[in-house]
Design an enzyme around this catalytic site. Structure first.
Site, PDB file in Angstrom:
ATOM      1  N   GLY A  45     -15.738  -2.035  -0.233  1.00 19.71           N
ATOM      2  CA  GLY A  45     -14.211  -2.677  -0.829  1.00 19.71           C
ATOM      3  C   GLY A  45     -14.403  -4.005  -1.538  1.00 19.71           C
ATOM      4  O   GLY A  45     -13.495  -4.149  -2.371  1.00 19.71           O
ATOM      5  N   ASP A 104      -7.750  -7.545   8.209  1.00 17.87           N
ATOM      6  CA  ASP A 104      -6.918  -6.835   8.906  1.00 17.87           C
ATOM      7  C   ASP A 104      -6.713  -7.143  10.357  1.00 17.87           C
ATOM      8  O   ASP A 104      -6.523  -7.886  10.825  1.00 17.87           O
ATOM      9  CB  ASP A 104      -7.091  -5.240   8.358  1.00 17.87           C
ATOM     10  CG  ASP A 104      -6.184  -4.442   8.597  1.00 17.87           C
ATOM     11  OD1 ASP A 104      -4.905  -4.822   8.561  1.00 17.87           O
ATOM     12  OD2 ASP A 104      -6.256  -3.381   9.009  1.00 17.87           O
ATOM     13  N   LYS A 132      -4.233 -10.032   6.105  1.00 18.28           N
ATOM     14  CA  LYS A 132      -2.812  -9.601   6.709  1.00 18.28           C
ATOM     15  C   LYS A 132      -2.703 -10.061   8.254  1.00 18.28           C
ATOM     16  O   LYS A 132      -3.101  -9.638   9.161  1.00 18.28           O
ATOM     17  CB  LYS A 132      -3.020  -7.745   6.979  1.00 18.28           C
ATOM     18  CG  LYS A 132      -2.958  -7.081   5.742  1.00 18.28           C
ATOM     19  CD  LYS A 132      -2.904  -5.590   6.373  1.00 18.28           C
ATOM     20  CE  LYS A 132      -2.837  -4.714   5.028  1.00 18.28           C
ATOM     21  NZ  LYS A 132      -3.329  -3.484   5.657  1.00 18.28           N
ATOM     22  N   ILE A 154      -2.802  -1.251   1.138  1.00 13.70           N
ATOM     23  CA  ILE A 154      -2.861  -1.606  -0.300  1.00 13.70           C
ATOM     24  C   ILE A 154      -4.108  -1.022  -0.802  1.00 13.70           C
ATOM     25  O   ILE A 154      -5.067  -0.763   0.109  1.00 13.70           O
ATOM     26  CB  ILE A 154      -2.580  -3.045  -0.496  1.00 13.70           C
ATOM     27  CG1 ILE A 154      -3.546  -3.766   0.418  1.00 13.70           C
ATOM     28  CG2 ILE A 154      -1.235  -3.673  -0.156  1.00 13.70           C
ATOM     29  CD1 ILE A 154      -4.578  -4.752  -0.309  1.00 13.70           C
ATOM     30  N   ASP A 160      -9.809   0.903  -1.239  1.00 12.98           N
ATOM     31  CA  ASP A 160      -9.401   2.456  -1.366  1.00 12.98           C
ATOM     32  C   ASP A 160      -8.378   2.816  -0.283  1.00 12.98           C
ATOM     33  O   ASP A 160      -8.349   2.344   0.720  1.00 12.98           O
ATOM     34  CB  ASP A 160     -10.841   3.075  -0.904  1.00 12.98           C
ATOM     35  CG  ASP A 160     -11.328   3.221   0.499  1.00 12.98           C
ATOM     36  OD1 ASP A 160     -11.489   1.960   0.994  1.00 12.98           O
ATOM     37  OD2 ASP A 160     -11.434   4.139   1.112  1.00 12.98           O
ATOM     38  N   ARG A 166     -10.037   2.645  -6.032  1.00 14.51           N
ATOM     39  CA  ARG A 166     -11.226   1.428  -6.045  1.00 14.51           C
ATOM     40  C   ARG A 166     -10.988   0.921  -7.450  1.00 14.51           C
ATOM     41  O   ARG A 166     -11.131  -0.343  -7.532  1.00 14.51           O
ATOM     42  CB  ARG A 166     -12.397   1.645  -5.486  1.00 14.51           C
ATOM     43  CG  ARG A 166     -12.586   2.235  -4.062  1.00 14.51           C
ATOM     44  CD  ARG A 166     -14.193   1.908  -3.499  1.00 14.51           C
ATOM     45  NE  ARG A 166     -14.423   2.737  -2.442  1.00 14.51           N
ATOM     46  CZ  ARG A 166     -14.263   2.140  -1.185  1.00 14.51           C
ATOM     47  NH1 ARG A 166     -13.702   0.997  -1.101  1.00 14.51           N
ATOM     48  NH2 ARG A 166     -14.688   2.869  -0.126  1.00 14.51           N
TER      49      ARG A 166
END
Ligand code: IMP
Ligand code: MG
Length: 180
Positions: A45, A104, A132, A154, A160, A166
């Site tokens: 990511g 996250d 987040k 998102i 992704d 991506r």
């Protein structure tokens, strides 16, 4: 540019992302002035963010990649973290900066921090583009945060859903019908 039709809205435009990256690089350049950096890029990511960020860092820098998997391909982290690809060299005595796309639940990074601390780096910090806060399940200290975002799934700019999206140059909110 037209919005990808899997998206509900664009959350962060290319311009906005660029100014966030510039801001993060400025802080890092200041905080590590006179030092050498060892950057750990968490794949997959973070690859887009990291490519942009390292080019704005004007310090002597080495980097390496790690692949960390939290099992499963959906939109929820399972809570178990596995190192799929480790670093190729020692971080002992180095100023280590982890580059992550999004914080996250925090499970991935809190586990990773524990693993890396044992290797005795001189310093160990996290730079994440997105955060987040509402989703946090475990405490993680991230020194550099691009911005806080609401609890929505998102994609884009390296992030992704099921390995797709991506390559979008902006960050958007995925339509719920795509993942529900
Ligand atoms: P954590 O362990 O729950 O903090 O999960 C971190 C990883 O989950 C990130 O590196 C992403 O790969 C993935 N992730 C978390 N939220 C999102 C999202 O909204 N979109 C895409 N990937 C996400
Ligand atoms: Mg992912």
């Amino acid at each position: 540019m037209e919005m990808n039709n899997a998206l509900k809205e664009i959350l962060l435009s290319e311009e906005k992302i660029k100014s966030m990256v510039d801001g993060l690089a400025e802080q890092i350049n200041k905080d590590y002035a006179g030092k050498k950096l060892f950057v750990i890029i968490i794949l997959k990511g973070s690859f887009v963010f990291a490519a942009d960020l390292v080019r704005k860092i004007n310090l002597p820098l080495e980097l390496d990649f790690m692949v960390v998997s939290s099992y499963g391909s959906g939109s929820q982290s399972s809570g178990i973290v596995k190192i799929v690809k480790d670093l190729n060299e020692s971080i002992k005595g180095k100023n280590v900066l982890i580059i992550e796309d999004i914080l996250d639940s925090g499970i991935t990074l809190s586990n990773l921090m524990e693993v890396l601390k044992v290797r005795q780096p001189e310093s160990l910090e996290i730079c994440t583009l997105l955060n987040k806060p509402e989703r946090r399940k475990t405490h993680v200290d991230a020194k550099y945060i691009g911005c806080d975002i609401p609890d929505e799934f998102i994609v884009g700019y390296g992030l992704d859903y099921d390995e797709k999206y991506r390559n979008l140059p902006y960050i958007g909110v995925l339509k719920e019908e795509i993942y529900k």
